[in-house]
Design an enzyme around this catalytic site. Sequence first.
Site, short mmCIF file in Angstrom:
data_model
loop_
_atom_site.label_atom_id
_atom_site.label_comp_id
_atom_site.label_asym_id
_atom_site.label_seq_id
_atom_site.Cartn_x
_atom_site.Cartn_y
_atom_site.Cartn_z
N GLY A 12 0.85 -1.20 -0.01
CA GLY A 12 -0.03 0.06 0.01
C GLY A 12 0.82 1.27 0.03
O GLY A 12 0.74 2.17 -0.72
N ASP A 66 8.78 6.35 7.28
CA ASP A 66 8.54 5.78 8.62
C ASP A 66 7.19 6.71 8.93
O ASP A 66 7.25 8.05 8.84
CB ASP A 66 9.67 6.22 9.53
CG ASP A 66 9.51 5.36 10.67
OD1 ASP A 66 9.48 3.86 10.54
OD2 ASP A 66 9.40 5.69 11.83
#
EC number: 3.6.1.66
Length: 184
Positions: A12, A66
């Site tokens: 994704g 992140d």
Amino acid sequence: MHKIVFVTGNKGKFAEVRDILKNFGIEAIQNKDGYPELQEDELEPIAANGAQYVANKLNMPVMVDDSGIFINALNGFPGPYSRFVEDKLGNPKVLKLMEGEKDRSAYFKTVIGYCEPGQEPLVFPGVVEGKIAYEERGTGGFGYDPIFEYNGMTFGELGDEEKNKVSHRRRAVDNFLEWFIGGA
């Protein structure tokens, strides 16, 4: 066409970033090998360290992502530990932790780390404010998308195209592109 290695095993995340970058003539190449991840309470050093490590290892420009969800009533938990919490607890237990909480405000944050071989890494944050829904809604997206509400709909309800216009990841990638295109 510029080529940048995007390090993630998450389909994704890769699809979202690939689709944004291709509109700017940048080809994202997925690398699933990962990198040694620092255990930090902030996303920026994790992304910077990962980008630098992989750029030097592959000798190519590298981008890492992140991300975390920060829930205000839980003092920012799970934050940089979001993936671990998702794997171990999942959305139902996060919702359980939120039972009885009046303050449902939260934000998603992504930090893009970018590094070229032999260079210092750069970081590009992106944030989207929202709140934690009372139940999972929607089948789109991944991770915390079904419980993160933005303008009355969860990211899971928005669908990828709409979510990708407003997401934290989009905002981080836009910040990167502003620098990259402006300096290219």
